[in-house]
Design an enzyme around this catalytic site. Structure first.
Site, PDB file in Angstrom:
ATOM      1  N   GLU A 168     -12.936  32.249 -29.545  1.00 46.88           N
ATOM      2  CA  GLU A 168     -13.928  31.184 -29.764  1.00 46.88           C
ATOM      3  C   GLU A 168     -13.364  29.815 -29.428  1.00 46.88           C
ATOM      4  O   GLU A 168     -13.421  28.887 -30.229  1.00 46.88           O
ATOM      5  CB  GLU A 168     -14.439  31.216 -31.208  1.00 46.88           C
ATOM      6  CG  GLU A 168     -15.297  32.406 -31.550  1.00 46.88           C
ATOM      7  CD  GLU A 168     -16.658  32.355 -30.897  1.00 46.88           C
ATOM      8  OE1 GLU A 168     -17.115  31.267 -30.538  1.00 46.88           O
ATOM      9  OE2 GLU A 168     -17.246  33.444 -30.723  1.00 46.88           O
ATOM     10  N   ASP A 169     -12.793  29.714 -28.239  1.00 45.08           N
ATOM     11  CA  ASP A 169     -12.324  28.417 -27.737  1.00 45.08           C
ATOM     12  C   ASP A 169     -11.139  27.833 -28.472  1.00 45.08           C
ATOM     13  O   ASP A 169     -10.863  26.650 -28.338  1.00 45.08           O
ATOM     14  CB  ASP A 169     -13.454  27.385 -27.743  1.00 45.08           C
ATOM     15  CG  ASP A 169     -14.264  27.484 -26.475  1.00 45.08           C
ATOM     16  OD1 ASP A 169     -13.698  27.950 -25.481  1.00 45.08           O
ATOM     17  OD2 ASP A 169     -15.437  27.115 -26.499  1.00 45.08           O
ATOM     18  N   ALA A 170     -10.470  28.619 -29.277  1.00 45.44           N
ATOM     19  CA  ALA A 170      -9.236  28.083 -29.852  1.00 45.44           C
ATOM     20  C   ALA A 170      -8.147  28.160 -28.788  1.00 45.44           C
ATOM     21  O   ALA A 170      -8.300  28.837 -27.767  1.00 45.44           O
ATOM     22  CB  ALA A 170      -8.843  28.885 -31.073  1.00 45.44           C
ATOM     23  N   GLY A 227     -10.985  22.780 -27.076  1.00 46.77           N
ATOM     24  CA  GLY A 227     -10.641  23.801 -28.045  1.00 46.77           C
ATOM     25  C   GLY A 227      -9.710  23.243 -29.103  1.00 46.77           C
ATOM     26  O   GLY A 227      -9.091  22.204 -28.896  1.00 46.77           O
ATOM     27  N   ARG A 284     -18.845  29.625 -18.195  1.00 47.43           N
ATOM     28  CA  ARG A 284     -18.898  28.170 -17.996  1.00 47.43           C
ATOM     29  C   ARG A 284     -18.630  27.770 -16.560  1.00 47.43           C
ATOM     30  O   ARG A 284     -18.900  26.631 -16.179  1.00 47.43           O
ATOM     31  CB  ARG A 284     -17.895  27.501 -18.914  1.00 47.43           C
ATOM     32  CG  ARG A 284     -18.279  27.772 -20.348  1.00 47.43           C
ATOM     33  CD  ARG A 284     -17.336  27.173 -21.311  1.00 47.43           C
ATOM     34  NE  ARG A 284     -17.678  27.655 -22.639  1.00 47.43           N
ATOM     35  CZ  ARG A 284     -16.838  27.788 -23.611  1.00 47.43           C
ATOM     36  NH1 ARG A 284     -15.580  27.465 -23.416  1.00 47.43           N
ATOM     37  NH2 ARG A 284     -17.221  28.244 -24.766  1.00 47.43           N
TER      38      ARG A 284
END
Lengths: 1127, 276
Positions: free
Chosen positions: A742-744, A893, A925
């Protein structure tokens, strides 16, 4: 000033057709070198001082008093150099830094020279000080412009600071350019009511006011006119007659000589005939709408007054002599005729409604315009006051010295107030805003912003869309998300805004070129194209193509101002010379050949030629949106240029300053670039070179800012590489521990240890020793323990004898850094004498939850003469779990885990990533630019050269692949990697490269918050809200719903009552009203039954009790019915 | 039987072919080199004066990152330092920095004066801070033996390895040979078959596999690696690797001991676990 290490930059290999990318960007370099990046702001301010201000003074020239023969004539205005007035009366030149530090306004004195006439004879001429004018930093009036850039450091100024802002009470404020619909010309549209088929609107600007004229084509064929001053629909011939075109023939001729159009006028003419047939009748009729019940002569008089003032006031004469007035009236009638003709053309299907979003129909109001508007109002008030004073003195038989009766504070305060709050005259808010200094880009972006006046709450979908005419004028990428999308825009890199040239001169020039005035032409039956000057029909030219050619030739030869644009659209010629048009420069192509030669570029690079030279030579010209309609623009040089009229200076002309830093922008999905444009402004770096001396209320500084390895030409030109905001990082794409979902992102602990993405956070605390009436004043000191609100000795332990914490002392939240006591308040009448003598503690503590080292202490004097103390704290911010980072492709992130170096995956060369990004961040994206940057960065790091990734011109993918292959790496950027934990080879080959990452200013240290118990609000006794107030975390409605649905009533009760605002209340069972506790008997008392009531003790939320009391205060009787608790 | 053959060696760099051990063993020595070999690094700075524009904490951070020569033999073992068996002062060295700028100047690592003749900056030309005329710095810095587990400044060196490459030639391909030669240079002879794995690396070979359209296939020898060590200069690579092995052995024996202790304390533990 230290120069950058001249690193080699690898550019795309080109086949050497002139002009090459290098040549074209040399032009951009000259543009920025010679004009500066915020030129529109500075030039506009200069324009205000040099042109607008004297013009306003000229307009207001004569102040007539009620007394005969007594008048004031203002001769001229002069602006001095910025200086600071000390309270003791002494004055000294001031430089911006002193103004900032001392919370002063960077302003210069304004002097008016005026002559007093008594009995119509000149009595005395005096030069008076009229007030202060805030001065724009780095404008012509700024003291810095008298220094050489080498001397800036002595004044604590950054030579690369763009300037273009004001300093008001120590804070830097920008006047945001305002986008508006074009004025003084008709905008045609379809009708908004069923009875109205078509309508046209002219917003006409007079000196200091606007008047709208609405012309409607009615369903019955009659054309009506409504003025904002006369809000009644009147057939247009009536106005024509009133302005002096009495006969129907004249009226028809004023509209058109085309029989098709003339035919359509019949209903209107008939309607006009019914009302009035002569000029006086028409005036009488119009006068009847405003001066109701007055006799005819007065009606006529009033109508003339109104028409002269509020009917198309942009055409009002400069002088008030009779001939000029008559001429102006005819001009107005002709303008009305032009509008009527436009409406009929729509009816005949010859004209389409105007596109309101076309940039040609927009004007940008810069500082000059906005300040002029403000100044006119302020000046009026100033002169009114002066007049009153003069009359008062004269009535007493005295003729005073002018300086003694001048209220210089009117101008000073009103202008300062407007700039300080952003509340402009006319009710506009947010006109001036605090300059954002998060980093260099955010500063630039602020100075180049253009805001639309459309309301943000309404949809306005079309207005928010990117319009083709914005190409090269407004950045196609940079606009905020959400409610302001498309309304807040930014200038494109090469855009400029016109200041405006005198219309009368241009009009004469056009007549000289053979334009025949309208009526003359129509009477003589001259055919040809209609010529419009700033939207107003001024005449007919028989050979339009020749006129256009002649005007353009004259402009290219420098014979006429280069601000004049001419367009030949349809059968008409449009000439524009007004201010506020966004224009863009283009390379001129004549006879199929570029006018730009290699010689030009060579001399430009050598510094022998400037940008303006090229413009004067006609090699480059500026096109406004109208003239661009005539242009056919080549993006790149082509073998056969004969069909083109112009060529783009750079292919990426659509981009603004911020978007220019994105490498490989053309490979990204467009919203990603938009996100990046927003995020670049939040990244931490080196905001300015003089940050050590700037006591901004908050700020950040990156320990080791790096210029990007993958660079763009635009980035280098705007100076980003000298004020970077990020670091080049080794980035691997893999899902290592899973802590980057999740974009971390996962970050390398060793990198952090070595200083990766370390920033300093600065916060400035300040206080002033205020003086109060009665000789009392604040004292900056260590407060005496007897002071009210004394915080205990520990809180003051860091203070020096002077009551201020010294530099390099470590302080934490709640500890006092500036000790201050204030005199007691006097309204405590009930207290005893003793209390009155006690001073109050008014110390400045460090904010709750913050800590830091005292970095800088400044003790100075405010302009009011009070002691002013500013203390800046600095805090080291090492990247930690939850801090936010982003690449330059809108990929943001937060840190999900920090992994030690030995646990990181490694390549056979021992390379470990600084950052691990999850591959899932990419497919949906489509930020292909980031992949290219990664490969380019890898090649750059391995070869020790920067790689150019300018949009549309960067080093291409095949070249990068070749480069990598030569270095022994796979062309796709992947490498074999081994797990640092198990030691085994990872199954997949890993994409790893070097990407420029930015640290964004959302940091955990600023947001982390939890509370067990803490303060409550006084009114409701519920926990406070928000981190700064140590507030509770709300268990909201939806959370409540969950608990109810779950049946967890005890938990709910605990959350909503016990842990919130539990209150024990007595209720009188007889009347159901809450009782109160009688302090004498310590027994509950009912408001109705007194002590005789039957009281029950109930536990309720305090807010409920409050509700009951509020209901009672409204006269509502809330009756509680009590029963036993059900067990 | 595990074996190792050194193929390249100088004072700071060592490369060897290691055979006969699972990856976890090679990796553990790499991990020890990266995170556990002790070196000196400045850990505590007493700033007496600092009128430079650089903040105290930033200067201290930079000082910490200056590599210092570490003659391990002259100091107690790191375990003794950590456990407190020896006086902490025996594991630390004082350095001083005293500069006053008569003119604009750069302070270099060489300006650090050490109390110990053999503990001094490895690279004297590392710039620390720039001073303007009239600025001065006076500080005492205390270097301490430590491990990179705690902070990267105590890192002694770097190590990595790759699987020993195995080239399987499917068909002779001159185009492929050309690419491979440009990537791997002298590893190839006249044909693809003439290949010397020690002159190329696994990743490079993979690189040429990727551009060879299946003419070759790259595999690796099981339990065979090329391992390299590089010292940052605090000590010779030999010393570093020796210390790494010492620590690793210590860890193995500690692990064995713990294992034995665990089994001795609970003789029936195994059964219990089985029945439970």
């Amino acid at each position: 000033m230290v120069d950058l290490i001249p690193l080699p930059i690898k550019y795309r290999v080109e086949e050497g057709v002139f002009p090459t990318s290098d040549d074209r960007w040399a032009l951009v370099k000259a543009f920025i070198r010679d004009r500066g990046i915020v030129d529109h702001q500075i030039r506009a301010f200069n324009d205000f001082v040099e042109r607008r201000l004297p013009k306003i003074i000229e307009e207001m020239g004569v102040v007539e008093t009620e007394i005969r023969g007594l008048k004031l004539v203002i001769e001229r205005v002069e602006i001095g150099w910025p200086r600071l007035k000390e309270p003791d009366g002494s004055e000294s030149l001031v430089y911006p830094m002193e103004a900032r530090l001392r919370n002063a306004t960077y302003s210069a004195p304004m002097y008016l020279t005026m002559t007093l006439y008594v009995d119509d004879e000149p009595y005395v001429t005096e030069t008076i000080y009229a007030g202060e004018l805030p001065i724009m930093v780095k404008s012509k009036k700024c003291n810095l412009t008298r220094l050489k850039p080498e001397e800036y450091a002595k004044r604590f100024e950054d030579p690369e600071d763009p300037g273009g802002y004001f300093i008001i009470n120590g804070s830097e404020r920008v006047v945001i350019s305002q986008e508006d619909l074009v004025t003084d010309r008709p905008i045609y549209d379809v009708g908004d009511k069923p009875t109205v088929r078509y309508l046209a609107k002219v917003i006409s600007t007079g000196p200091g006011y606007r008047a709208t004229m609405t012309v409607e084509y009615n369903k019955d064929g009659v054309i009506y006119v409504t003025l904002s001053a006369i809000p009644v629909r009147i057939p247009f011939p009536v106005y024509m007659r009133a302005m002096g075109l009495e006969s129907d023939q004249d009226i028809v001729l004023a509209v058109s000589d085309d029989p098709d159009i003339q035919k359509e006028l019949l209903p209107s003419l008939l309607a006009g005939q019914e009302i009035a047939t002569t000029k006086d009748d028409a005036l009488d009729y119009i006068g009847g709408k405003i001066a109701v019940g007055q006799p005819r002569p007065i009606r006529i008089e009033r109508a003339l007054q109104i028409l002269d003032k509020y009917f198309l006031p942009n055409l009002n004469p400069k002088t008030a002599d009779e001939k000029a007035v008559q001429e102006a009236r005819i001009k107005k009638a002709l303008m009305l005729g032009q509008v009527v003709k436009g409406l009929i053309e729509m009816q005949l299907g010859r004209r389409k409604p105007d596109d309101k979003d076309h940039v040609a129909n927009k004007r940008v109001r810069l500082v000059n315009d906005l300040l002029a508007q403000l100044f006119r109002t302020v000046m009026k008030q100033f002169l009114q006051e002066l007049k009153n004073q003069l009359e008062k003195y004269y009535a007493r038989g005295k003729i005073p010295h002018l300086q003694t009766i001048v209220r210089s504070d009117i101008i000073t305060e009103r202008v300062k107030q407007a700039l300080a709050t952003g509340n402009w005259v006319g009710g506009k808010t947010g006109v001036s805003q605090i300059l954002d200094r998060t980093n260099y880009l955010s500063t630039l972006s602020y100075l180049r912003r253009v805001v639309s006046s459309l309301s943000r709450t309404q949809p306005h979908f079309e207005a928010r869309d990117l319009h083709p005419t914005q190409w090269g004028r407004l950045c196609a990428v940079e606009t905020p998300e959400g409610q302001n999308v498309g309304l807040v825009k930014n200038l494109a890199l090469l855009a400029e805004v016109t200041m405006g040239v005198d219309e009368a001169q241009v009009e004469n020039m056009l007549y000289e070129q053979g334009v025949v005035p309208v009526l003359e032409a129509r009477r003589a039956g001259v055919g040809g194209a209609e010529v419009y000057l700033n939207g107003r029909l001024i005449g007919i030219h028989p050979e339009p193509a020749k006129l256009v050619e002649a005007v353009r030739a004259a402009r290219r030869q420098g014979k006429i101002s280069d601000e004049i644009n001419i367009a030949h659209i349809g059968d008409s010629i449009y000439v524009n010379c007004d201010g506020g048009r966004i224009r863009r420069p283009l390379l001129v192509v004549e006879d199929g050949r570029l006018k730009l030669t290699e010689e030009h570029v060579k001399r430009l690079k050598a510094g022998e030629l400037t940008w303006n030279d090229l413009a004067k030579m006609g090699v480059i010209e500026y096109l406004d949106a109208d003239e661009e309609e005539n242009a056919y623009i080549a993006v790149n040089p082509e073998p056969d240029m004969s069909k083109y009229t112009h060529m783009e200076i750079i292919p990426s002309a659509i981009l603004g300053a911020i978007a220019s830093i994105i490498p490989y922008l053309e490979h990204n999905q467009s919203p990603r670039n938009q996100y990046e444009a927003a995020m670049a402004k939040q990244s931490l770096g080196l905001p300015q070179a003089n940050f050590l001396y700037k006591l901004d209320s908050r700020g950040h500084m990156l320990y080791y800012p790096e210029r990007p390895l993958v660079t763009t030409r635009g980035l280098e030109l705007i100076g980003y590489s000298r004020k970077p905001a990020g670091q080049n990082s080794v980035v691997a794409l893999l899902t290592y521990t899973g802590y980057n979902i999740e974009d971390a992102v996962i970050m390398n602990k060793a990198s952090i240890d070595r200083g990766f993405m370390r920033t300093n956070f600065y916060r400035t605390y300040e206080t002033e020793e205020q003086k109060y009436p009665g000789g009392e004043e604040d004292r900056i000191e260590i407060p005496d323990p007897s002071a009210r609100g004394y915080r205990g000795p520990e809180a003051y332990s860091h203070l020096d004898e002077d009551g201020i914490a010294p530099p390099e002392v470590y302080v934490t939240g709640g500890e006092v850094i500036i000790g201050k006591t204030a005199p007691p308040r006097f309204y405590m009448t009930l207290e005893t004498e003793k209390i009155l003598k006690e001073r109050r503690d008014a110390s400045i503590p460090v904010r709750r939850g913050e800590r830091g080292i005292v970095d800088k202490v400044i003790i100075t004097e405010s302009p009011e003469g009070n002691k002013l103390v500013k203390v800046r704290l600095r805090e080291l911010r090492v990247p930690e779990l939850g801090d936010k980072f982003a690449s330059r492709h809108g990929q943001k992130g937060v840190i999900g885990m920090i992994i030690r170096q030995e646990d990181m995956p490694f390549t056979e060369d021992g390379i470990v990533p600084d950052i691990i990004v999850n591959p899932h961040a990419l497919p949906s994206r489509m930020t292909v630019g980031q992949l290219l940057e990664s490969i380019a960065g890898k090649a750059a790091a391995l070869t020790g050269q920067l790689i150019d990734a300018t949009p549309f011109e960067g080093v291409g993918e095949p070249e990068l692949r070749d480069l990598l292959l030569k270095l022994g790496f796979r062309w796709d950027g992947k490498e074999v990697m081994y797990s640092g934990i198990t030691g085994e080879k990872l199954m997949a080959d890993i994409f790893i490269g070097v990407v420029y990452y930015q640290k964004l200013h959302h940091m955990v240290a600023d947001k982390i918050h939890a509370r067990a118990r803490g303060p409550v609000q006084i009114l409701t006794r519920q926990p406070t809200e928000g981190r700064s107030r140590e507030g509770g975390l709300r268990l909201g409605e939806m959370e409540r719903d969950v608990l109810i649905a779950h049946g967890a009533s005890a938990l709910l009760h605990e959350r909503m009552v016990e842990s919130s605002d539990k209150y024990t209340m007595y209720v009188c069972e007889l009347c159901g009203l809450p009782a109160y506790l009688d302090s004498k008997t310590n027994r509950p008392k009912c408001p109705i039954h007194g002590e005789m009531g039957q009281f029950a003790k109930v536990a309720v939320p305090y807010a409920f009790k409050l509700l009951l009391q509020e209901l009672i205060s409204l006269g509502i009787y809330p009756k509680l019915e009590l029963s036993e608790i059900l067990e | 039987m595990p074996s190792a053959k050194v193929i390249q060696r100088d004072r700071l760099y060592l490369k060897a072919v290691v055979e006969g051990v699972p990856p976890s063993i090679v990796n553990s020595i790499r991990r020890v080199v990266i995170s556990e070999v002790p070196v000196f690094a400045i850990d505590n700075v007493v700033i007496i004066q600092n009128t430079s524009v650089m903040y105290d904490e930033m200067l201290a951070h930079r000082l910490g990152l200056v590599p210092l020569t570490t003659p391990l033999g002259q100091f107690p073992k790191i375990e003794e330092c950590e456990s407190g068996l020896v006086d902490p002062s025996e594991c630390s060295v004082r350095l001083t920095l005293q500069v006053a700028a008569d003119d604009d100047m750069v302070v270099y690592a060489r300006d650090l004066v050490s109390d110990h003749p053999d503990v001094k900056p490895v690279y004297p030309d590392m710039p620390l801070v720039k001073l303007a005329k009239g600025e001065s710095i006076a500080l005492e810095a205390y270097a301490r033996l430590g491990r990179a587990k705690e902070h990267a400044k105590w890192q002694a060196g770097l190590s990595a390895y790759y699987y020993y490459p195995k080239l399987i030639v499917k068909r002779d391909d001159s185009e492929c040979l050309k690419i491979c030669k440009s990537v791997c240079g002298e590893a190839f002879g006249e044909s693809l078959k003439e290949f010397d794995p020690e002159k190329c690396t696994f990743n490079k070979l993979k690189t040429c596999e990727a551009s060879c359209n299946g003419s070759i296939e790259v595999d690796w020898e099981r339990h065979k690696y090329v391992v390299w060590f590089e010292s940052f200069g605090n000590m010779s690579v030999d010393e570093m690797v020796a210390e790494a092995f010492r620590i690793l052995k210590l860890k193995f024996s500690a692990f064995l001991e713990a294992l034995e202790r665990a089994t001795a304390a609970q003789p029936a533990g195994g059964q219990e676990a089985a029945s439970g």
